[in-house]
Write a protein that holds these residues in place. Structure first.
Motif, PDB file in Angstrom:
ATOM      1  N   TRP A   1      42.545  46.295  33.170  1.00  0.00           N
ATOM      2  CA  TRP A   1      41.526  47.201  33.709  1.00  0.00           C
ATOM      3  C   TRP A   1      40.586  47.666  32.594  1.00  0.00           C
ATOM      4  O   TRP A   1      39.361  47.675  32.765  1.00  0.00           O
TER       5      TRP A   1
ATOM      6  N   ARG B   1      38.509  44.314  43.696  1.00  0.00           N
ATOM      7  CA  ARG B   1      38.542  44.889  42.367  1.00  0.00           C
ATOM      8  C   ARG B   1      37.144  45.319  41.911  1.00  0.00           C
ATOM      9  O   ARG B   1      36.987  46.359  41.263  1.00  0.00           O
TER      10      ARG B   1
ATOM     11  N   GLN C   1      36.294  48.677  43.248  1.00  0.00           N
ATOM     12  CA  GLN C   1      36.967  49.744  42.505  1.00  0.00           C
ATOM     13  C   GLN C   1      36.157  50.153  41.284  1.00  0.00           C
ATOM     14  O   GLN C   1      35.989  51.343  40.999  1.00  0.00           O
TER      15      GLN C   1
ATOM     16  N   SER D   1      32.838  51.935  42.317  1.00  0.00           N
ATOM     17  CA  SER D   1      33.027  53.311  42.782  1.00  0.00           C
ATOM     18  C   SER D   1      33.135  54.306  41.628  1.00  0.00           C
ATOM     19  O   SER D   1      32.943  55.513  41.829  1.00  0.00           O
TER      20      SER D   1
END
Length: 414
Positions: A113, A133, A136, A139
């Motif tokens: 990540w 992903r 994510q 956001s």
């Protein structure tokens, strides 16, 4: 047509020469000129025809000719395996280019990540991402899309099959309206055409060998009972000089059973399925690509999108429920004008599904009875066996070799 005829920059041609890319495939010849001219495009071509290079090369060339600071290209893909494969090809094509890329996909690894986040913040030129992903990251507010020039949807049909439509549209809402959009798909159902109308502007359409296995694939099928399948695999592979084999099965339990039997018979076989974590799956695929693993036993997770050269044999342990999946499975062999063999095992319950495959590819595939030492197989009669469900029993290890109703019990003891 040779790659030198497309008008690529010297830097791009240098990378192609290093990778020994000389002759363009039909899909590359049909799509690269339109992409270089800035056209929106929807291209339908079977797996293994060079689609990745067809879209990467022209967008990389534009980045060389007209450099963009920050994000230039976003490639959306259905699976992490495909994202990793495309990123690896990016490394090859972009070796001599001042271009950065990052594969963005899911996983529980905190370091993964962080690496993705840092690359997105610093502005990698090319992002290859799975929709979930990427959303994510979006956001969190640190992904800047205002410099984006190209949106590419690879295996768009598979993304829709996996339910990514809403995610795709959400991602598109972050993108500049003025951009080049390219869609690549192995099939062209109505839902793909509808998506093209939503995302593309005055687009061109290319169709290459829709839903047909490559000509270099020798296709055959064995008509067998369920409990003959694993003995048949061992019989077919014994003494054969095949370096790279993929066996596809419908469930991870069957995959485990197949691998166990192969290893017991001395074969170098490994399995890949959803019980493995991402690190384990990556390691298995790396060893298979490097020819450290002879036989890869897999669920349908890698039927599309994994580019492994030189597959000698593909075995469908089960007939795919979706006829299109057959094309993608057997497409793992005979890639880029090479040759290969694809064998399918047909039990009684699978005969209707196999008939659908033959109708889709507009060809009759030769049916072979099991070897005499395994006993007789069932009759091949799809019409008679329509709706027959009595053979859909759970796969049990003991069925490989014995059972009260096994007509091959006597022969298998020999």
């Amino acid at each position: 047509m040779k790659f030198t005829e497309f008008g690529f920059s010297a830097e791009v041609l240098e990378g192609l020469e290093a990778m020994r890319f000389e002759q363009a495939t039909p899909v590359q010849e049909a799509t690269i000129p339109a992409i270089l001219n800035g056209k929106d495009l929807i291209a339908c071509a079977q797996t293994g025809t060079g689609k990745t290079a067809a879209y990467l090369l022209p967008v990389l060339n534009q980045q060389v000719v007209t450099p963009t600071q920050g994000l230039n290209t976003l490639v959306l893909v259905p699976t992490r395996e495909l994202a990793m494969q495309i990123d690896q090809q990016m490394e090859g094509f972009g070796y001599y280019l001042p271009i950065t890329s990052i594969a963005v996909y899911g996983g529980n690894d905190a370091d993964l990540w962080s690496r993705q986040k840092n690359a997105l913040i610093t502005g990698a030129n090319v992002i290859i991402a799975t929709p979930g992903r990427l959303i994510q990251h979006l956001s969190m507010g640190y992904v800047k899309m205002d410099t984006l020039k190209h949106l590419i949807l690879d295996e768009a049909d598979r993304m829709l099959d996996m339910g990514f439509y809403e995610d795709i549209m959400q991602i598109v809402s972050y993108l500049p309206e003025k951009r080049q959009t390219l869609m690549f798909s192995a099939t062209m159902p109505p839902k793909i055409r509808n998506l093209a109308r939503e995302l593309l502007s005055e687009f061109e359409e290319v169709n290459i060998s829709l839903s047909k296995p490559a000509e270099g694939i020798l296709q055959a099928a064995y008509v067998v009972y369920e409990n003959q399948k694993i003995p048949l695999i061992n019989t077919l592979l014994k003494g054969k000089d095949l370096q790279s084999i993929i066996i596809f099965s419908s469930t991870k339990q069957k995959v485990k059973d197949i691998q166990r039997s192969l290893k017991q018979n001395g074969f170098n076989a490994h399995a890949i399925h959803s019980d493995l974590d991402q690190k384990e799956r990556t390691e298995v695929m790396r060893n298979f690509r490097n020819r450290n693993i002879q036989i890869l036993v897999a669920t349908n997770i890698i039927a599309r999108g994994i580019d492994v050269e030189g597959i000698d044999l593909v075995i469908n342990f089960d007939v795919p429920n979706d006829a299109e999946d057959y094309v993608h499975r057997v497409g793992r062999t005979a890639r880029a004008s090479s040759t290969g063999i694809a064998i399918t095992f047909i039990s009684e319950k699978d005969q209707q599904d196999f008939l659908k495959i033959e109708k889709l590819i507009d060809a009759s595939i030769i049916k072979i009875p099991p070897p005499p030492e395994l006993g007789e197989g069932p009759e091949y009669n799809p019409q008679k066996n329509r709706g027959n469900r009595k053979w859909q029993k759970p796969f049990k290890k003991k069925q490989h070799y014995k059972g009260a109703n096994n007509p091959q019990k006597k022969n298998l003891k020999k």
